[in-house]
Write an enzyme that holds these catalytic residues in place. Structure first.
Site, PDB file in Angstrom:
ATOM      1  CG  ASP A  89       8.260  -0.894   2.973  1.00 50.47           C
ATOM      2  OD1 ASP A  89       7.661  -1.920   3.322  1.00 50.47           O
ATOM      3  OD2 ASP A  89       9.036  -0.268   3.710  1.00 50.47           O
ATOM      4  CG  HIS A 108       3.593  -8.074   1.022  1.00 54.86           C
ATOM      5  ND1 HIS A 108       3.796  -9.267   0.379  1.00 54.86           N
ATOM      6  CD2 HIS A 108       4.829  -7.596   1.306  1.00 54.86           C
ATOM      7  CE1 HIS A 108       5.092  -9.494   0.277  1.00 54.86           C
ATOM      8  NE2 HIS A 108       5.735  -8.506   0.849  1.00 54.86           N
TER       9      HIS A 108
HETATM   10  P1  GDP Z   1       5.348  -4.318  -0.221  1.00 58.80           P
HETATM   11  O1  GDP Z   1       5.851  -4.796   1.095  1.00 58.80           O
HETATM   12  O2  GDP Z   1       6.400  -4.289  -1.283  1.00 58.80           O
HETATM   13  O3  GDP Z   1       4.112  -5.027  -0.640  1.00 58.80           O
HETATM   14  O4  GDP Z   1       4.957  -2.790  -0.029  1.00 58.80           O
HETATM   15  P2  GDP Z   1       4.100  -2.106   1.167  1.00 58.80           P
HETATM   16  O5  GDP Z   1       2.711  -2.580   1.126  1.00 58.80           O
HETATM   17  O6  GDP Z   1       4.851  -2.201   2.437  1.00 58.80           O
HETATM   18  O7  GDP Z   1       4.207  -0.583   0.725  1.00 58.80           O
HETATM   19  C1  GDP Z   1       3.798  -0.133  -0.508  1.00 58.80           C
HETATM   20  C2  GDP Z   1       2.878   1.047  -0.295  1.00 58.80           C
HETATM   21  O8  GDP Z   1       2.601   1.647  -1.540  1.00 58.80           O
HETATM   22  C3  GDP Z   1       1.513   0.642   0.250  1.00 58.80           C
HETATM   23  O9  GDP Z   1       1.011   1.730   1.014  1.00 58.80           O
HETATM   24  C4  GDP Z   1       0.689   0.448  -1.015  1.00 58.80           C
HETATM   25  O10 GDP Z   1      -0.703   0.575  -0.779  1.00 58.80           O
HETATM   26  C5  GDP Z   1       1.209   1.564  -1.841  1.00 58.80           C
HETATM   27  N1  GDP Z   1       1.176   1.435  -3.288  1.00 58.80           N
HETATM   28  C6  GDP Z   1       1.515   0.383  -4.090  1.00 58.80           C
HETATM   29  N2  GDP Z   1       1.512   0.773  -5.386  1.00 58.80           N
HETATM   30  C7  GDP Z   1       1.164   2.097  -5.391  1.00 58.80           C
HETATM   31  C8  GDP Z   1       1.040   3.076  -6.411  1.00 58.80           C
HETATM   32  O11 GDP Z   1       1.268   2.829  -7.593  1.00 58.80           O
HETATM   33  N3  GDP Z   1       0.682   4.332  -6.005  1.00 58.80           N
HETATM   34  C9  GDP Z   1       0.448   4.670  -4.713  1.00 58.80           C
HETATM   35  N4  GDP Z   1       0.102   5.915  -4.417  1.00 58.80           N
HETATM   36  N5  GDP Z   1       0.585   3.766  -3.725  1.00 58.80           N
HETATM   37  C10 GDP Z   1       0.956   2.506  -4.064  1.00 58.80           C
END
Ligand code: GDP
Length: 426
Positions: A13, A41
């Site tokens: 995440d 993701h």
């Molecule tokens: P992944 O599995 O690594 O792709 O991550 P997830 O999607 O499960 O969780 C990452 C969360 O952080 C999601 O809610 C994204 O929309 C959010 N996100 C990613 N980059 C940023 C950022 O720079 N700032 C904020 N506020 N949210 C982010």
């Protein structure tokens, strides 16, 4: 540059989906190489907000060939549903190829995941119940079903019978439920064969040709380094390797082609499921961070469960970057910390014997480890519209530089919001 890995340095995440979606603009291929539908993701772009569980994060670009490699756990239901959802929401039909050697998550894997978590009760591992552990157990016990097996009924039936022999005994005598019928399971699998047929290919040769032509390939990891079964917080780990090194195997690309490894690091910590989590916050402090984290609070994309949250753990993150062989770091969610006057970072662990270490210990010693904090001044403003490092408030610049010094890998990208365009290079 041929192969770039985008992988997690923490517990998952971290924002890998967003980073992959952003970098896919300049890539010919985006490849999933491990795991299945057990993590999501989040991607926010011009088409809207999506949570991809099975599809590679390059599906929003018509020029990208999206590949599901042989190391993945293919949940055909989820995959076909996600394709339908993209179509329904106006995304052009993506180019998708699935390795004919990729194996399928069967309904019996999901059933076993559910029954076993139920049996373990409060000793459970917090599985997402997508069948991933039983799937990989079967794969390595040579009881799995490859996509290419779906077109010969007799052969498939034999494979299914072999797989069900021991499982039916467990179903009846350990879990106290009904045994499964091999013919029924075979028939339902045959229906997936027809649906998946248009996508199946020898993806290993496809990627080999792409590498030889010098095309740009992104391999996209799922979860993070600390969930790796060999190097992570076993047994609170996942069942396939989350490391960039495994991309060579799970995607089927030669190891020497992986030249760039982007470890995605979150500006604070979050973790879904059970297991030791040294910097975990409780109560109101946790709730404040959880509410502000990510794009809509820190709640699991797959499960909706509240994620456990804490301050950045530089001990775990440096270890995660080392495992990944990170050549650079993308620091995400930096904007989330804008409400804080002071920001603690964990720079060491105090262990049960009183010693302090900056090395990540084995799981057996983690439970008693206590964080050693260094507190940095916060910037206390909204940085989500900022487009360059120089424009960041001094305190935010210092935070980024401090984290970089702690983990020993250059931070090359800073992300200040969930949308595709909310990031800049340093
Ligand atoms: P992944 O599995 O690594 O792709 O991550 P997830 O999607 O499960 O969780 C990452 C969360 O952080 C999601 O809610 C994204 O929309 C959010 N996100 C990613 N980059 C940023 C950022 O720079 N700032 C904020 N506020 N949210 C982010």
């Amino acid at each position: 540059m041929t192969v770039t890995a985008i992988v997690g340095a923490n517990w998952g995440d971290e924002g890998k989906g967003k980073m992959t979606d952003a970098l896919a603009a300049a890539s010919a291929y985006v490849v999933r190489y491990q795991g299945g539908s057990n993590a999501g993701h989040t991607i926010i772009n011009g088409y809207g907000k999506f949570a991809l569980h099975m599809l590679p994060s390059g599906v929003f670009y018509p020029h990208v060939t999206n590949v599901i490699g042989p190391g993945t756990a293919v949940d055909a239901d989820v995959l076909l549903r996600e394709l339908e959802e993209l179509q329904a929401r106006g995304v052009p039909q993506p180019k998708l190829v699935i390795s004919e050697r990729a194996q399928l998550v069967l309904s019996v894997h999901r059933l076993f995941d559910e029954l076993e978590e139920g049996r373990l009760k409060d000793r459970s591992f917090g599985s997402t119940k997508r069948g991933i552990a039983p799937f990989y157990a079967d794969k390595y016990a040579k009881l799995g079903v490859q996509a290419a097996d779906l077109f010969d009924r007799d052969r498939l039936r034999q494979r299914v019978e072999q797989s069900l022999a021991a499982k039916n005994i467990l179903l009846q005598h350990l879990y106290g439920t009904q045994p499964l019928d091999a013919a029924e399971l075979t028939d339902s699998l045959m229906t997936y064969g027809e649906k998946l047929r248009p996508y199946l290919a020898d993806t290993t040769s496809l990627l080999d040709e792409a590498i030889n032509k010098g095309e740009s390939i992104l391999v996209e990891g799922q979860l993070g380094a600390l969930r790796d079964p060999d190097h992570g917080i076993y047994p609170y780990s996942t069942s396939s390797s989350t490391l960039a090194g495994f991309a060579a195997i799970g995607a089927g690309v030669t190891a020497r082609a992986i030249e760039r490894v982007i470890a995605v690091v979150k500006a604070y910590s979050s973790c879904v499921g059970a297991g030791p989590f040294v910097t975990e916050l409780e109560g109101d402090e946790a709730e404040q961070l959880r509410r502000r984290g990510g794009d809509a609070g820190e709640y699991g994309v797959t499960t909706g469960r509240p994620r456990r949250v804490g301050w950045l753990d530089a001990v775990a993150t440096r270890y995660g970057c080392m495992l990944q062989g990170a050549t650079e770091v993308a620091l995400t969610n930096v904007d989330v910390l804008g409400y804080l006057a002071q920001i603690p970072v964990c720079i060491g662990y105090k262990l049960a014997d009183g010693s302090v270490t900056d090395r990540f210990p084995v799981t057996a010693k983690l439970g008693d480890a206590e964080p050693v904090w260094q507190v940095l001044p916060g910037w206390q403003c909204d940085i989500s519209g900022i487009e360059s490092f120089d424009e960041l408030p001094r305190e935010a610049q210092n935070y980024v530089r401090f984290v970089e010094a702690c983990i020993g890998v250059p931070i090359a990208t800073v992300s200040v919001g969930p949308r595709r365009e909310q990031l800049f290079r340093l």
